[in-house]
Design a protein around this motif. Structure first.
Motif, PDB file in Angstrom:
ATOM      1  N   HIS A  65      89.885  85.644  -6.608  1.00 20.19           N
ATOM      2  CA  HIS A  65      89.980  85.279  -5.184  1.00 20.19           C
ATOM      3  C   HIS A  65      88.856  85.899  -4.345  1.00 20.19           C
ATOM      4  O   HIS A  65      88.433  87.026  -4.560  1.00 20.19           O
ATOM      5  CB  HIS A  65      91.364  85.578  -4.607  1.00 20.19           C
ATOM      6  N   ASP A 166      89.160  94.526  -4.563  1.00 20.21           N
ATOM      7  CA  ASP A 166      90.202  93.501  -4.676  1.00 20.21           C
ATOM      8  C   ASP A 166      89.790  92.352  -3.785  1.00 20.21           C
ATOM      9  O   ASP A 166      89.972  92.414  -2.577  1.00 20.21           O
ATOM     10  CB  ASP A 166      91.548  94.101  -4.257  1.00 20.21           C
ATOM     11  N   ASP A 167      89.141  91.303  -4.239  1.00 12.37           N
ATOM     12  CA  ASP A 167      88.948  91.031  -5.629  1.00 12.37           C
ATOM     13  C   ASP A 167      87.475  90.712  -5.938  1.00 12.37           C
ATOM     14  O   ASP A 167      87.179  89.934  -6.819  1.00 12.37           O
ATOM     15  CB  ASP A 167      89.878  89.877  -6.058  1.00 12.37           C
ATOM     16  N   GLU A 196      94.466  84.274  -1.322  1.00 14.55           N
ATOM     17  CA  GLU A 196      95.336  84.940  -2.304  1.00 14.55           C
ATOM     18  C   GLU A 196      96.194  85.989  -1.632  1.00 14.55           C
ATOM     19  O   GLU A 196      97.387  86.125  -1.913  1.00 14.55           O
ATOM     20  CB  GLU A 196      94.486  85.595  -3.406  1.00 14.55           C
ATOM     21  N   GLU A 197      95.577  86.732  -0.716  1.00 13.96           N
ATOM     22  CA  GLU A 197      96.255  87.888  -0.121  1.00 13.96           C
ATOM     23  C   GLU A 197      97.403  87.500   0.810  1.00 13.96           C
ATOM     24  O   GLU A 197      98.184  88.347   1.209  1.00 13.96           O
ATOM     25  CB  GLU A 197      95.244  88.768   0.626  1.00 13.96           C
ATOM     26  N   ASP A 219      91.734  89.721 -11.638  1.00 13.07           N
ATOM     27  CA  ASP A 219      92.041  90.454 -10.401  1.00 13.07           C
ATOM     28  C   ASP A 219      92.223  91.926 -10.746  1.00 13.07           C
ATOM     29  O   ASP A 219      92.231  92.296 -11.919  1.00 13.07           O
ATOM     30  CB  ASP A 219      93.319  89.869  -9.769  1.00 13.07           C
ATOM     31  N   VAL A 220      92.378  92.746  -9.726  1.00  9.82           N
ATOM     32  CA  VAL A 220      92.577  94.178  -9.970  1.00  9.82           C
ATOM     33  C   VAL A 220      94.053  94.457 -10.285  1.00  9.82           C
ATOM     34  O   VAL A 220      94.931  93.660  -9.966  1.00  9.82           O
ATOM     35  CB  VAL A 220      92.148  95.022  -8.751  1.00  9.82           C
TER      36      VAL A 220
HETATM   37 ZN    ZN Z   1      93.584  90.702  -5.504  1.00  9.06          ZN
END
Ligand code: ZN
Ligand code: CO
Length: 333
Positions: A65, A166-167, A196-197, A219-220
């Motif tokens: 993302h 992130d990210d 995404e968030e 992703d993290v």
């Molecule tokens: Zn993320």
């Protein structure tokens, strides 16, 4: 890879306003793509067609993302102080003293109302952004303006620290994997997703459009390697994590097995991930249309959703290696 990561993390792209990051990625991936498009939600879809014929050619969607957490102006008072709401998972404990950069370039600092108890972090409703203004007329932002947290990228030996690891660390891994794939029997979609968030929104619509057979988010993931942290197995510097579970999804066991055995065969260090908080784009991909075999390759990261998120450089290198190994060969299931 480090200089691209610095550029990406120092660029502002709060959820819903990902254009600046998308432009950087677009330029990077252009020479390696067969087809590039931007969908209605703003996700960048980079298509790499199969270069060799194989029986088990699969349509695979990779997702990282582009967006980052931030704030949205909800009110400006007559003295020019800004009240805000969060855009994604903003934690009060990280925002005091933080600097916020808005899309028009204006910067502010976060202050707070008088505290009932000096030792407690105030709720967001008791915080405001001081834009240096003396009145509402003077204030450089208005209701509905978007901002993100402002912080430089730094290197601490092998540990890399920045806002929006992130990210963007996932974004950089995905770009480098695309660059390093020499040949593939698979039909590959590298997707740089939006929003995404705020609830894995862009990945869901992109997956609907692509209709993949397999989906992997990059992703993290949180770690359990700091003082009195949650008891989790993931550590910085021990390699990319193969997600087994997070609160939003159970990875497809076939995808987990494929990722783990590929890492073992290629002698790439990896870790098994059971994450206790958070989720990724893989969740949205997995439940799109009639369902998709999904998993995630996660980059261990400390202090997620602070302005100083920390990753290990070797983990990024090994993540690129693992993705490249996964995508370059026919899938056995
Ligand atoms: Zn993320
Ligand atoms: Co996040």
């Amino acid at each position: 890879m480090k200089s691209l990561l610095k550029t990406l993390t120092e660029t502002f792209a709060p959820s819903g306003y990902e254009d600046a990051v998308r432009q950087i990625i677009q330029k990077e991936v252009k020479p390696y793509a067969d087809e590039i498009r931007v969908d209605a939600m703003g996700s960048l879809i980079v298509h790499k067609k199969p270069t060799v014929k194989a029986k088990n050619s699969r349509r695979i969607m990779l997702a990282a993302h582009m967006d980052e957490i931030g704030v949205i102006v909800s009110h400006v008072d007559k003295n020019g102080f800004v009240r805000f709401t969060s855009n994604g998972g903003v934690f009060g404990r990280y925002t005091l003293g933080a600097r916020v950069r808005f899309m028009n370039g204006a910067t502010g600092v976060i202050g707070f109302d008088k505290l009932e108890s000096v030792n407690d972090a105030p709720p967001m409703s008791k915080m405001y952004i001081d834009m240096g203004a003396k009145s509402r007329k003077d204030c450089p932002v208005k209701v509905g303006d978007f901002g993100a947290f402002d912080r430089d990228y730094i290197e601490m030996g092998g540990r890399l620290v920045a806002k929006s690891m992130d990210d963007r660390s996932g974004v950089v891994v995905l770009i480098e994997a695309l660059k390093s794939i020499k040949s593939t029997p698979n039909d590959l979609y590298f997707v740089f997703t939006t929003q995404e968030e705020v609830g894995v929104r862009g990945a869901g619509t992109a997956a609907y459009g692509i209709d993949p057979e397999i989906g992997i988010a990059i992703d993290v993931t949180g770690t359990g390697d700091t003082p009195a942290s949650l008891k989790m197995a993931m550590e910085l510097g021990k390699g990319p994590c193969v997600k087994v579970r997070d609160p939003g999804m159970l990875s497809d066991p076939r995808v987990v097995e494929w990722m783990a055995s590929t890492a073992e065969k290629a002698k790439i260090p990896y870790q098994r991930e059971v994450l206790l908080v958070g989720s990724t784009d893989a969740r949205a991909i997995q439940v799109s249309r009639a369902g998709v075999m999904a998993g995630a390759l996660s980059i261990p990261c400390r202090y997620i959703h602070s302005a100083s998120e920390m990753v290990d450089y070797e983990d990024l290198v090994n993540s690129v290696k693992l993705l490249t190994a996964l995508l370059s060969k026919p899938v056995s299931f």
